[in-house]
Design an enzyme around this catalytic site. Structure first.
Site, PDB file in Angstrom:
ATOM      1  CG  ASP A  13      50.495  -0.371  -3.099  1.00 26.05           C
ATOM      2  OD1 ASP A  13      50.306   0.639  -2.190  1.00 26.05           O
ATOM      3  OD2 ASP A  13      49.654  -1.286  -3.569  1.00 26.05           O
ATOM      4  N   GLY A  41      41.112   1.470  -1.480  1.00 31.64           N
ATOM      5  CA  GLY A  41      40.021   1.947  -1.944  1.00 31.64           C
ATOM      6  C   GLY A  41      40.158   1.864  -3.634  1.00 31.64           C
ATOM      7  CG  LEU A 221      37.352 -18.807   4.617  1.00 32.51           C
ATOM      8  CD1 LEU A 221      36.441 -20.076   4.708  1.00 32.51           C
ATOM      9  CD2 LEU A 221      37.640 -18.643   6.266  1.00 32.51           C
ATOM     10  N   GLY A 222      41.232 -17.093   2.073  1.00 31.30           N
ATOM     11  CA  GLY A 222      42.218 -17.139   1.258  1.00 31.30           C
ATOM     12  C   GLY A 222      41.900 -18.361   0.289  1.00 31.30           C
ATOM     13  CB  ALA A 249      45.719  -6.153  -4.272  1.00 32.16           C
ATOM     14  CB  ALA A 250      44.102 -11.539  -2.993  1.00 31.03           C
ATOM     15  N   GLY A 251      42.335  -9.545  -1.594  1.00 30.54           N
ATOM     16  CA  GLY A 251      40.882  -9.142  -0.804  1.00 30.54           C
ATOM     17  C   GLY A 251      40.138  -7.848  -1.628  1.00 30.54           C
ATOM     18  CG  ASP A 252      42.174  -4.385  -1.674  1.00 28.68           C
ATOM     19  OD1 ASP A 252      41.424  -4.128  -0.760  1.00 28.68           O
ATOM     20  OD2 ASP A 252      43.211  -3.915  -1.745  1.00 28.68           O
ATOM     21  N   GLY A 287      51.999  -6.810  -7.782  1.00 25.84           N
ATOM     22  CA  GLY A 287      51.234  -5.579  -7.695  1.00 25.84           C
ATOM     23  C   GLY A 287      49.903  -5.696  -7.147  1.00 25.84           C
TER      24      GLY A 287
END
Length: 302
Positions: A13, A41, A221-222, A249-252, A287
């Site tokens: 990134d 991933g 939903l954040g 990357a919060a969802g990751d 990050g």
């Protein structure tokens, strides 16, 4: 504890911070520049490892400096990368990320060697490894590979979790019998055609996915948290309010930590609450992989 097998992308990134996103055709002066290891991933694999999971990561990288650095970093995190594919004379994946003053991001990905993570390669790897565990994947690799994983997980009766990002429609062959899907609101709309604007539409989107054969649905939903629904129950697990620095990357992180919880046979509500805590911690740092909290941090966070 069952092994967590993450099949997915590895990127580097490149991040620029700026007060606002540029308009089309506009050039603006940004602020700080950072370079981080990333890829959905890889982010999920690192998040799972830091949360205490026994993680194997199946990915594809080039033999360039980005690929070599990425594999070294995964090993340092305690992740098994013996099944990683190294493509000679090819460029590893990169992501160009702009982060605005509110911590929101815009991302453009050059997939590079992630496109080499083919069903044939993954099937060969599966034949050679003791892979009894829980699978986690995303959509930054060829869709044919996701289709193979869906078939394989059903044949071997192993759970498969799909985080459907970047968003795209998925075939009935993938959805029918899938253990868990974890879209956000935008991804849920693309999957179902239902705009998730309020609680009734959120439930309708989740029901549409269940009607497609998915066993369990979590819509993230954040800052609101995450909504869970299956054929027996439905509930919302609220998130934690924090100062947002970077949502990358919060969802990751949510998906990686959730998978660890499920591999430890934690219940749905408890697993989602724990993953929400991890995701909230992650947005307080810059990050992707570097923002993933360790188990000790999550346990202390209230």
């Amino acid at each position: 504890m069952p092994k967590i097998i993450v099949v997915g992308s590895s990127n580097t990134d490149m991040v620029v911070k700026t007060q606002r996103f540029p308009e089309p055709g506009e050039t603006i002066i940004g602020g700080d520049f950072f370079m981080f290891p990333g890829g959905k991933g890889a982010n999920q694999a690192v998040a799972a490892a830091r949360a205490g999971g026994d993680v194997t990561f199946i990915c594809s990288v080039g033999d360039d400096v980005f690929g070599q650095s990425a594999l070294e970093g995964y090993r340092d995190e305690g992740i098994d990368v013996n099944a990683a594919k190294i493509v000679k004379d090819a460029a590893s994946g990169v992501a160009l990320i702009t982060v605005n003053g509110e911590g929101e991001n815009e991302i453009v990905v050059a997939s590079g060697t992630n496109t080499n993570l083919s069903p044939i390669y993954v099937s060969e790897v599966m034949e050679e490894m003791d892979n009894d565990g829980i699978f986690l994947t995303q959509l930054e690799t060829p869709i044919e590979t996701i289709e193979y994983l869906a078939r394989y997980s059903k044949l071997t009766d192993q759970p498969l979790i799909i985080n459907p990002a970047p968003a795209q429609k998925l075939s009935d062959a993938i959805l029918d019998g899938l253990f868990l899907i974890t879209p956000n609101e935008t991804e849920a709309k693309i999957l179902t055609g239902i705009s998730v604007d309020d609680d009734p539409s959120m439930e309708a989107a989740a029901q549409a996915l269940l009607d497609s054969g998915v066993q369990h649905v979590i819509i993230t939903l954040g800052s609101r948290g995450a909504f869970f629904m299956n054929r027996e129950e439905k509930f919302l697990v609220p998130s934690h309010q924090v100062k947002v620095i970077d949502t990358t990357a919060a969802g990751d992180v949510f998906n990686g930590v959730l998978t660890v919880c499920l591999s430890n046979n934690m219940g749905w509500r408890e697993s989602i609450a724990y993953a929400n805590k991890a995701a909230a911690l992650s947005v307080t740092k810059m990050g992707a992989q570097g923002s993933a909290p360790y188990k000790e941090e999550i346990n202390k966070f209230n």
